[in-house]
Scaffold this motif. Sequence first.
Motif, short mmCIF file in Angstrom:
data_model
loop_
_atom_site.label_atom_id
_atom_site.label_comp_id
_atom_site.label_asym_id
_atom_site.label_seq_id
_atom_site.Cartn_x
_atom_site.Cartn_y
_atom_site.Cartn_z
N UNK A 25 0.83 -1.21 0.00
CA UNK A 25 0.00 0.00 0.00
C UNK A 25 0.86 1.26 0.00
N UNK A 26 2.01 1.21 0.64
CA UNK A 26 2.92 2.37 0.60
C UNK A 26 3.43 2.57 -0.82
N UNK A 27 3.79 1.47 -1.48
CA UNK A 27 4.31 1.59 -2.85
C UNK A 27 3.23 2.06 -3.82
N UNK A 28 1.97 1.72 -3.53
CA UNK A 28 0.87 2.16 -4.39
C UNK A 28 0.29 3.51 -3.95
N UNK A 29 0.80 4.05 -2.87
CA UNK A 29 0.31 5.31 -2.29
C UNK A 29 -1.19 5.22 -2.00
N UNK A 33 -5.76 1.17 1.83
CA UNK A 33 -5.20 -0.18 1.94
C UNK A 33 -4.23 -0.27 3.11
N UNK A 34 -3.46 0.78 3.35
CA UNK A 34 -2.53 0.79 4.48
C UNK A 34 -3.29 0.71 5.80
N UNK A 35 -4.36 1.47 5.90
CA UNK A 35 -5.16 1.44 7.12
C UNK A 35 -5.80 0.08 7.34
N UNK A 36 -6.31 -0.51 6.27
CA UNK A 36 -6.91 -1.84 6.39
C UNK A 36 -5.90 -2.90 6.79
N UNK A 37 -4.72 -2.82 6.22
CA UNK A 37 -3.67 -3.77 6.57
C UNK A 37 -3.21 -3.59 8.00
#
Length: 61
Positions: A25-29, A33-37
């Motif tokens: 998610x960081x690489x995809x900005x 998704x980052x929060x969900x992960x």
Amino acid sequence: MGNIKWIFVLYSLLAAVSLMGIAISISLASPLLAAGSLVALTIIMGFGFTTKKRYREEGRL
């Protein structure tokens, strides 16, 4: 050596997948998704620690 607790193997694999989700998610900005992960990682780690405590209290560790 011997007695493998497969539930802990499952928890660790799921936690590793959640960490990979954060990296992706960081690489995809993608903050969603980052929060969900991150939420998934927190829940999985919580289940793992709770299970470990229960196993220790029952004398299975």
